[in-house]
Write an enzyme that holds these catalytic residues in place. Structure first.
Site, PDB file in Angstrom:
ATOM      1  N   CYS A  82       0.224  -1.680  -0.624  1.00 37.47           N
ATOM      2  CA  CYS A  82       0.370   0.163  -0.611  1.00 37.47           C
ATOM      3  C   CYS A  82       0.726   1.123   0.136  1.00 37.47           C
ATOM      4  CB  CYS A  82      -0.541  -0.173   1.089  1.00 37.47           C
ATOM      5  SG  CYS A  82      -2.092   1.300   1.961  1.00 37.47           S
ATOM      6  N   CYS A  85       0.204   3.566   3.149  1.00 39.86           N
ATOM      7  CA  CYS A  85       0.815   3.353   4.100  1.00 39.86           C
ATOM      8  C   CYS A  85       2.150   3.172   4.357  1.00 39.86           C
ATOM      9  CB  CYS A  85       0.265   2.063   4.203  1.00 39.86           C
ATOM     10  SG  CYS A  85      -1.356   0.967   4.184  1.00 39.86           S
TER      11      CYS A  85
END
Length: 161
Positions: A82, A85
């Site tokens: 991600c 993230c």
């Protein structure tokens, strides 16, 4: 398990403290031996041993590390693939380093720990969950500024008094 940053390349390595008694930990990226002083642990059950870096939480350790923590917990739910993230990770690291032990800062890899992710209906990442006295008190979804995260975490800590 605890996290050690490689002094050579800066990669964060997950270390199994039981294996350090028989093997020298090495960086998974560059192979450099990790410092012996760093292998003394860093996290633990009950929320008592949290340090300057986020702790890794798993399905198996969630109850003791988060729900039974003796102070507010910021749990970053993330996955390695991600992009957002990875963008919020340095912010989470800064919050952990600057918390002075006032908060527990932890990370949960949602790919490796689907039970906890499903329990809290994590359907978008990054999602940061804030717990106080074992109760979920706030949920932050998406990339956020450090000040916003800290403000909401401090608000949760104020509720503890």
């Amino acid at each position: 398990m605890f996290i050690v940053t490689c002094p050579n390349c800066g990669t964060r390595n997950r270390i199994d403290e039981r294996r350090t008694q028989t093997q020298q930990p090495r960086c998974g990226k560059c192979g450099t031996e990790l410092p012996a002083a760093a292998t003394g642990g860093g996290g633990g059950g009950g929320g008592g041993g949290f340090g300057d870096e986020p702790e890794m939480v798993t399905d198996a350790t969630f109850a003791t590390m988060v729900l039974q923590a003796d102070r507010p917990v910021l749990l970053d739910c993330w996955a390695p693939w991600c992009g957002p993230c990875r963008m919020v990770a340095p912010i989470i690291d800064q919050i952990a380093a600057e918390s002075g032990g006032r908060f527990v800062v932890a990370k949960l890899n949602t790919d490796e720990n689907p039970r906890t992710a499903a329990q809290f209906r994590i359907d978008a990442i990054p999602t940061m969950l804030i717990f106080n006295h074992g109760q979920l008190v706030d949920r932050i979804v998406g990339l956020q500024a450090k000040q916003s995260i800290v403000s909401r975490l401090e608000r949760a800590a104020g509720a503890a008094v």
